[in-house]
Design a protein around this motif. Structure first.
Motif, PDB file in Angstrom:
ATOM      1  N   ARG A   1       0.839  -1.197   0.000  1.00 37.31           N
ATOM      2  CA  ARG A   1       0.000   0.000   0.000  1.00 37.31           C
ATOM      3  C   ARG A   1       0.875   1.249   0.000  1.00 37.31           C
ATOM      4  O   ARG A   1       0.563   2.228  -0.677  1.00 37.31           O
ATOM      5  CB  ARG A   1      -0.919  -0.034   1.222  1.00 37.31           C
ATOM      6  N   ALA A   2       1.964   1.215   0.759  1.00 33.49           N
ATOM      7  CA  ALA A   2       2.874   2.363   0.824  1.00 33.49           C
ATOM      8  C   ALA A   2       3.438   2.703  -0.558  1.00 33.49           C
ATOM      9  O   ALA A   2       3.561   3.882  -0.905  1.00 33.49           O
ATOM     10  CB  ALA A   2       4.007   2.084   1.813  1.00 33.49           C
ATOM     11  N   GLU A   3       3.757   1.693  -1.357  1.00 36.36           N
ATOM     12  CA  GLU A   3       4.251   1.937  -2.720  1.00 36.36           C
ATOM     13  C   GLU A   3       3.190   2.618  -3.576  1.00 36.36           C
ATOM     14  O   GLU A   3       3.478   3.551  -4.327  1.00 36.36           O
ATOM     15  CB  GLU A   3       4.646   0.621  -3.393  1.00 36.36           C
ATOM     16  N   LEU A   4       1.963   2.129  -3.481  1.00 36.49           N
ATOM     17  CA  LEU A   4       0.876   2.699  -4.274  1.00 36.49           C
ATOM     18  C   LEU A   4       0.583   4.139  -3.843  1.00 36.49           C
ATOM     19  O   LEU A   4       0.372   5.012  -4.689  1.00 36.49           O
ATOM     20  CB  LEU A   4      -0.376   1.828  -4.169  1.00 36.49           C
ATOM     21  N   LEU A   5       0.580   4.384  -2.534  1.00 31.71           N
ATOM     22  CA  LEU A   5       0.346   5.745  -2.041  1.00 31.71           C
ATOM     23  C   LEU A   5       1.465   6.691  -2.475  1.00 31.71           C
ATOM     24  O   LEU A   5       1.192   7.830  -2.867  1.00 31.71           O
ATOM     25  CB  LEU A   5       0.206   5.741  -0.514  1.00 31.71           C
ATOM     26  N   ALA A   6       2.713   6.228  -2.411  1.00 27.18           N
ATOM     27  CA  ALA A   6       3.845   7.063  -2.845  1.00 27.18           C
ATOM     28  C   ALA A   6       3.732   7.379  -4.330  1.00 27.18           C
ATOM     29  O   ALA A   6       3.988   8.516  -4.757  1.00 27.18           O
ATOM     30  CB  ALA A   6       5.167   6.362  -2.540  1.00 27.18           C
ATOM     31  N   ASP A   7       3.332   6.406  -5.124  1.00 31.82           N
ATOM     32  CA  ASP A   7       3.158   6.624  -6.559  1.00 31.82           C
ATOM     33  C   ASP A   7       2.040   7.626  -6.830  1.00 31.82           C
ATOM     34  O   ASP A   7       2.173   8.500  -7.690  1.00 31.82           O
ATOM     35  CB  ASP A   7       2.866   5.284  -7.254  1.00 31.82           C
ATOM     36  N   GLN A   8       0.939   7.532  -6.079  1.00 31.62           N
ATOM     37  CA  GLN A   8      -0.148   8.488  -6.263  1.00 31.62           C
ATOM     38  C   GLN A   8       0.244   9.885  -5.809  1.00 31.62           C
ATOM     39  O   GLN A   8      -0.153  10.873  -6.426  1.00 31.62           O
ATOM     40  CB  GLN A   8      -1.403   8.014  -5.531  1.00 31.62           C
ATOM     41  N   ALA A   9       1.044   9.982  -4.756  1.00 30.48           N
ATOM     42  CA  ALA A   9       1.500  11.299  -4.297  1.00 30.48           C
ATOM     43  C   ALA A   9       2.425  11.939  -5.328  1.00 30.48           C
ATOM     44  O   ALA A   9       2.367  13.150  -5.562  1.00 30.48           O
ATOM     45  CB  ALA A   9       2.216  11.167  -2.951  1.00 30.48           C
ATOM     46  N   ALA A  10       3.243  11.130  -5.978  1.00 37.96           N
ATOM     47  CA  ALA A  10       4.176  11.646  -6.985  1.00 37.96           C
ATOM     48  C   ALA A  10       3.503  11.913  -8.325  1.00 37.96           C
ATOM     49  O   ALA A  10       3.992  12.720  -9.121  1.00 37.96           O
ATOM     50  CB  ALA A  10       5.339  10.668  -7.171  1.00 37.96           C
ATOM     51  N   ASN A  11       2.392  11.244  -8.587  1.00 43.51           N
ATOM     52  CA  ASN A  11       1.692  11.348  -9.881  1.00 43.51           C
ATOM     53  C   ASN A  11       0.189  11.431  -9.660  1.00 43.51           C
ATOM     54  O   ASN A  11      -0.541  10.498 -10.003  1.00 43.51           O
ATOM     55  CB  ASN A  11       2.013  10.121 -10.748  1.00 43.51           C
ATOM     56  N   PRO A  12      -0.293  12.524  -9.056  1.00 39.69           N
ATOM     57  CA  PRO A  12      -1.722  12.602  -8.726  1.00 39.69           C
ATOM     58  C   PRO A  12      -2.604  12.653  -9.970  1.00 39.69           C
ATOM     59  O   PRO A  12      -2.134  13.058 -11.025  1.00 39.69           O
ATOM     60  CB  PRO A  12      -1.823  13.901  -7.932  1.00 39.69           C
ATOM     61  N   PRO A  13      -3.850  12.243  -9.875  1.00 35.59           N
ATOM     62  CA  PRO A  13      -4.481  11.714  -8.667  1.00 35.59           C
ATOM     63  C   PRO A  13      -4.385  10.201  -8.542  1.00 35.59           C
ATOM     64  O   PRO A  13      -4.509   9.655  -7.462  1.00 35.59           O
ATOM     65  CB  PRO A  13      -5.936  12.148  -8.822  1.00 35.59           C
ATOM     66  N   LEU A  14      -4.186   9.488  -9.660  1.00 29.73           N
ATOM     67  CA  LEU A  14      -4.261   8.026  -9.637  1.00 29.73           C
ATOM     68  C   LEU A  14      -2.910   7.329  -9.661  1.00 29.73           C
ATOM     69  O   LEU A  14      -2.844   6.117  -9.551  1.00 29.73           O
ATOM     70  CB  LEU A  14      -5.113   7.526 -10.812  1.00 29.73           C
ATOM     71  N   GLY A  15      -1.823   8.068  -9.846  1.00 31.47           N
ATOM     72  CA  GLY A  15      -0.516   7.441  -9.964  1.00 31.47           C
ATOM     73  C   GLY A  15      -0.302   6.859 -11.346  1.00 31.47           C
ATOM     74  O   GLY A  15      -1.061   7.122 -12.283  1.00 31.47           O
ATOM     75  N   THR A  16       0.732   6.041 -11.477  1.00 32.88           N
ATOM     76  CA  THR A  16       1.048   5.423 -12.764  1.00 32.88           C
ATOM     77  C   THR A  16       0.525   3.998 -12.870  1.00 32.88           C
ATOM     78  O   THR A  16       0.759   3.321 -13.860  1.00 32.88           O
ATOM     79  CB  THR A  16       2.575   5.422 -13.006  1.00 32.88           C
ATOM     80  N   ASN A  17      -0.180   3.531 -11.841  1.00 29.57           N
ATOM     81  CA  ASN A  17      -0.742   2.189 -11.835  1.00 29.57           C
ATOM     82  C   ASN A  17      -2.046   2.175 -12.630  1.00 29.57           C
ATOM     83  O   ASN A  17      -3.125   1.959 -12.100  1.00 29.57           O
ATOM     84  CB  ASN A  17      -0.968   1.705 -10.398  1.00 29.57           C
ATOM     85  N   LEU A  18      -1.932   2.456 -13.899  1.00 32.37           N
ATOM     86  CA  LEU A  18      -3.075   2.463 -14.819  1.00 32.37           C
ATOM     87  C   LEU A  18      -2.762   1.558 -15.998  1.00 32.37           C
ATOM     88  O   LEU A  18      -1.763   1.747 -16.679  1.00 32.37           O
ATOM     89  CB  LEU A  18      -3.343   3.880 -15.331  1.00 32.37           C
ATOM     90  N   THR A  19      -3.625   0.591 -16.233  1.00 33.26           N
ATOM     91  CA  THR A  19      -3.443  -0.311 -17.360  1.00 33.26           C
ATOM     92  C   THR A  19      -4.133   0.228 -18.607  1.00 33.26           C
ATOM     93  O   THR A  19      -3.840  -0.192 -19.711  1.00 33.26           O
ATOM     94  CB  THR A  19      -3.953  -1.720 -16.996  1.00 33.26           C
ATOM     95  N   PHE A  20      -5.016   1.185 -18.420  1.00 29.23           N
ATOM     96  CA  PHE A  20      -5.717   1.815 -19.528  1.00 29.23           C
ATOM     97  C   PHE A  20      -5.471   3.315 -19.462  1.00 29.23           C
ATOM     98  O   PHE A  20      -5.198   3.853 -18.394  1.00 29.23           O
ATOM     99  CB  PHE A  20      -7.220   1.511 -19.467  1.00 29.23           C
ATOM    100  N   PRO A  21      -5.589   4.016 -20.576  1.00 29.03           N
ATOM    101  CA  PRO A  21      -5.397   5.470 -20.539  1.00 29.03           C
ATOM    102  C   PRO A  21      -6.367   6.130 -19.554  1.00 29.03           C
ATOM    103  O   PRO A  21      -7.510   5.696 -19.411  1.00 29.03           O
ATOM    104  CB  PRO A  21      -5.703   5.909 -21.975  1.00 29.03           C
ATOM    105  N   ALA A  22      -5.902   7.162 -18.892  1.00 26.97           N
ATOM    106  CA  ALA A  22      -6.716   7.841 -17.883  1.00 26.97           C
ATOM    107  C   ALA A  22      -8.061   8.298 -18.448  1.00 26.97           C
ATOM    108  O   ALA A  22      -9.069   8.254 -17.743  1.00 26.97           O
ATOM    109  CB  ALA A  22      -5.946   9.024 -17.299  1.00 26.97           C
TER     110      ALA A  22
END
Length: 186
Positions: free
Chosen positions: A56-77
């Motif tokens: 969870r900490a990795e996902l939260l850090a990614d979202q903080a660095a790349n708001p709002p959803l982070g880079t954990n997107l398999t489809f275009p935003a």
């Protein structure tokens, strides 16, 4: 049936999913490359242990660095039409998004869970939980609706009013978190 054939279908599905994520999801592509587990194809389900856990900490850090959803997107935003967040009751909320197709899949799984639990079209479900930004109650409500159940919700009503609603609605199934249900156990 040849040896290992029962593993073939889950293995095919897993490899199809891993390939799709590898090609499209920057968060996992980067994570897996760093862990030297790519391109992602596992010869057996046992080999899946080579893939690193995600915290969870990795996902939260990614979202903080790349708001709002982070880079954990398999489809275009722009394909993501439903935004959800965890309740955040114990930690900072975590966001994720669904495309129309992924949302339909989630609802189908919810429906199947009710079906597996023996809930059917004859049942009346009553939800003693708040319907907020967290997707859980919405997913359960819509899944039960897909099954053909009658569904009611207490909304933001206080416990005394909820009790009146329960007496009126006469549900065969009541859903809620323990803290929402404990008021009725006294």
């Amino acid at each position: 049936m040849r040896s290992g054939a029962t593993e073939d279908i889950p293995l095919l599905r897993l490899n199809r999913l891993l390939a799709e994520i590898w090609e499209r999801n920057p968060f996992y592509t980067r994570k897996w490359r760093t862990a030297l587990v790519g391109p992602p194809r596992v010869p057996t389900l046992k080999e899946f242990v080579r893939f690193p856990f995600t915290t969870r900490a990795e996902l939260l850090a990614d979202q903080a660095a790349n708001p709002p959803l982070g880079t954990n997107l398999t489809f275009p935003a722009q394909d993501c039409k439903r935004m959800h967040r965890s309740s955040g009751t114990t930690r900072c909320p975590l966001w994720w998004a669904d495309t129309p197709a992924s949302w339909q899949s989630v609802l189908g799984c919810s429906r199947k869970l009710f079906d597996l639990a023996g809930v059917g079209v004859q049942d009346r479900l009553f939800f003693l939980m708040p319907f907020t930004g967290s997707s859980g109650p919405w997913i359960m409500y819509e899944g039960a609706g897909r099954l053909g159940c009658a569904c009611g919700t207490a909304g933001a009503a206080e416990a005394a009013e909820q009790l009146v609603m329960l007496e009126c609605f006469q549900p065969s199934v009541v859903l809620g978190k323990p803290r929402h249900l404990q008021a009725f156990g006294r």
